[in-house]
Scaffold this motif. Structure first.
Motif, PDB file in Angstrom:
ATOM      1  N   ASN A 136      40.550   8.772  41.671  1.00 56.29           N
ATOM      2  CA  ASN A 136      39.854   7.994  42.695  1.00 56.29           C
ATOM      3  C   ASN A 136      40.629   7.916  44.005  1.00 56.29           C
ATOM      4  OD1 ASN A 136      38.821   6.789  39.947  1.00 56.29           O
ATOM      5  ND2 ASN A 136      37.287   6.263  41.473  1.00 56.29           N
ATOM      6  N   THR A 169      33.514   7.724  45.037  1.00 55.83           N
ATOM      7  CA  THR A 169      34.230   6.541  44.591  1.00 55.83           C
ATOM      8  C   THR A 169      33.919   5.380  45.525  1.00 55.83           C
ATOM      9  OG1 THR A 169      36.405   5.707  43.906  1.00 55.83           O
ATOM     10  CG2 THR A 169      36.324   6.990  45.943  1.00 55.83           C
ATOM     11  N   TRP A 170      34.261   4.164  45.107  1.00 51.36           N
ATOM     12  CA  TRP A 170      34.012   2.976  45.917  1.00 51.36           C
ATOM     13  C   TRP A 170      35.240   2.670  46.770  1.00 51.36           C
ATOM     14  CZ3 TRP A 170      29.251   1.588  46.503  1.00 51.36           C
ATOM     15  CH2 TRP A 170      28.326   1.737  45.463  1.00 51.36           C
ATOM     16  N   ILE A 171      35.116   2.918  48.080  1.00 51.11           N
ATOM     17  CA  ILE A 171      36.200   2.653  49.022  1.00 51.11           C
ATOM     18  C   ILE A 171      36.036   1.249  49.594  1.00 51.11           C
ATOM     19  CG2 ILE A 171      37.260   3.351  51.209  1.00 51.11           C
ATOM     20  CD1 ILE A 171      37.745   5.343  49.024  1.00 51.11           C
ATOM     21  N   GLY A 195      40.166   4.440  45.941  1.00 55.86           N
ATOM     22  CA  GLY A 195      38.854   4.139  45.402  1.00 55.86           C
ATOM     23  C   GLY A 195      38.919   3.211  44.204  1.00 55.86           C
ATOM     24  N   TRP A 239      30.327   3.618  49.207  1.00 58.29           N
ATOM     25  CA  TRP A 239      30.384   4.792  48.332  1.00 58.29           C
ATOM     26  C   TRP A 239      30.728   6.024  49.174  1.00 58.29           C
ATOM     27  CZ3 TRP A 239      31.044   5.588  43.445  1.00 58.29           C
ATOM     28  CH2 TRP A 239      30.768   6.836  42.868  1.00 58.29           C
ATOM     29  N   ARG A 240      31.902   6.599  48.917  1.00 57.20           N
ATOM     30  CA  ARG A 240      32.363   7.755  49.684  1.00 57.20           C
ATOM     31  C   ARG A 240      33.257   8.620  48.797  1.00 57.20           C
ATOM     32  NH1 ARG A 240      35.439   6.952  55.390  1.00 57.20           N
ATOM     33  NH2 ARG A 240      33.353   6.240  56.006  1.00 57.20           N
ATOM     34  N   SER A 283      41.342   9.709  47.404  1.00 52.67           N
ATOM     35  CA  SER A 283      40.774  10.758  48.244  1.00 52.67           C
ATOM     36  C   SER A 283      41.841  11.679  48.818  1.00 52.67           C
ATOM     37  CB  SER A 283      39.944  10.142  49.377  1.00 52.67           C
ATOM     38  OG  SER A 283      40.726   9.292  50.182  1.00 52.67           O
TER      39      SER A 283
END
Length: 301
Positions: A281, A222-224, A255, A218-219, A283
C-alpha cells in the motif's frame, strides 16, 4: 518441557539484542533511525532492554520530510521525553531551501526520495558511523539482500554484491574514514513476529495503526489520507472510511486498508490472514519493479 525452553519470540529478541550490543561495541557514534513507525519503535524498545538499567546509549535520528502524520510526531516527542534520549532531526524542507534537492511536481509527487540527501547530510554532519534501522527481510526483495551489518561506501551508497559474510554470528564493522554502516537487528523478523511481540510486550504505538474513521481518497488502488499536502484530481472524492495503516511513510504516499482491527489482538488476527506484503500500500514502491533497490543503492534507509 524444560523451563529454559525459549519460544521463537525469545530467540528473535535475543538475536536482536546481540546485534545491538555488537553495534555499541564496534562503532563510535551509532544512532537509531527513527520514523515513528512500529519497526523503529520496536528497535528502540529492544535497545532499552539490551542496556537496561542504563539509558539507551543511542541518539534517535529522524529524517523529517514535513509531510508527516501528526499522530507520529506527537508520539515521537512523548517517547523521547520518557526515554531521556537525544533526538536529531534532519529536515528535508531545509534541504529544499538550500537547493540540495528539488521538490517533485505532479499528482503523485513525494518527498520520499528527497530523504536520501538529507539522511546522508545528517550522517556526515553528526559524524555517525552506524545507523540502526528497522528494516526486515520479509518486507521487500531489496530488503532481503541486507546483512545485519550493511556496509555503505564514502558516498553513502549500498552495493548488494559487495557485502561481508556473517558466519557464526561474527559481525565485521571495520570501515575506512568517510564510510559507514547500517545495522538491521530485526532482519529475521516478519510482520507477524513484530505484531506478536508488540502484543506480548504491550508496546505503545501511534494510533494510526489502529482502525479509526478518517477522510481518505482512493488512489493507486489504496486509500490515501486526505491532508493539506494532497492535490485532488477533479474525479477524486474525499470519503470517510474506517481504516488503519500497516506501514508508515509520508502521509501523501501511505495507503490505508479498510479494517475493524482497533486492538492489538485484532491486528494480530488480521495480519495472520493477510496475503499481501505490508508495503503493498506504499505508492513509492509502485513506481517501478526496482524502486526500493534503486533508492537503497543511493543511500536510502
Amino acid at each position: 518441557m524444560s523451563k529454559y525452553y525459549l519460544n521463537y519470540l525469545d530467540e528473535l529478541e535475543a538475536e536482536a539484542i546481540f546485534v545491538l550490543r555488537e553495534v555499541w561495541a564496534q562503532f563510535q557514534n551509532p544512532v537509531i533511525l527513527f520514523s515513528g513507525g512500529k519497526d523503529s519503535i520496536l528497535v528502540t524498545h529492544l535497545a532499552k532492554k539490551a542496556f537496561w538499567p542504563a539509558k539507551i546509549p543511542f541518539a534517535l535520528l529522524q529524517i523529517d520530510t514535513g509531510h508527516n502524520f501528526p499522530e507520529t510526531i506527537a508520539f515521537r516527542d512523548e517517547l523521547v521525553d520518557s526515554l531521556g534520549v537525544k533526538l536529531i532531526v534532519g529536515s528535508v524542507q531545509e534541504s529544499i531551501d538550500k537547493g540540495r534537492v528539488a521538490e517533485e511536481r505532479g499528482k503523485n509527487a513525494s518527498r520520499n526520495v528527497l530523504q536520501i540527501t538529507t539522511l546522508l547530510d545528517s550522517i556526515e554532519a553528526n559524524k555517525i558511523d552506524c545507523a540502526i534501522g528497522g528494516g526486515r527481510r520479509d518486507e521487500e526483495k531489496a530488503r532481503a539482500k541486507e546483512r545485519f551489518f550493511s556496509h555503505r561506501d564514502e558516498f553513502g551508497q549500498w552495493d548488494p554484491k559487495n557485502q561481508r559474510p556473517e558466519l557464526w554470528n561474527l559481525l565485521n564493522g571495520k570501515h575506512f574514514e568517510g564510510e559507514h554502516f547500517r545495522a538491521f537487528p530485526i532482519s529475521n523478523w516478519t510482520e507477524m513476529d513484530v505484531w506478536n511481540y508488540i502484543l506480548r510486550e504491550n508496546i505503545q504505538i501511534p494510533s494510526i495503526y489502529f482502525a479509526h474513521q478518517r477522510e481518505v481518497v482512493w488512489r493507486n488502488d489504496t486509500w490515501i489520507p486526505n491532508s493539506e499536502f494532497l492535490k485532488l484530481e477533479p474525479n477524486e472524492e474525499v470519503v470517510s472510511k474506517k481504516i488503519r495503516f500497516r506501514t508508515l511513510g509520508d502521509i501523501t504516499i501511505t495507503g490505508g486498508i479498510e479494517s475493524d482491527a482497533d486492538t492489538l489482538a485484532k491486528i494480530v488476527e488480521e495480519v495472520a490472514a493477510m496475503r499481501q506484503t505490508e508495503r503493498g500500500n506504499r505508492s513509492d514502491d509502485k513506481r517501478s519493479e526496482t524502486a526500493m533497490e534503486d533508492r537503497k543503492r543511493e543511500g536510502y534507509f
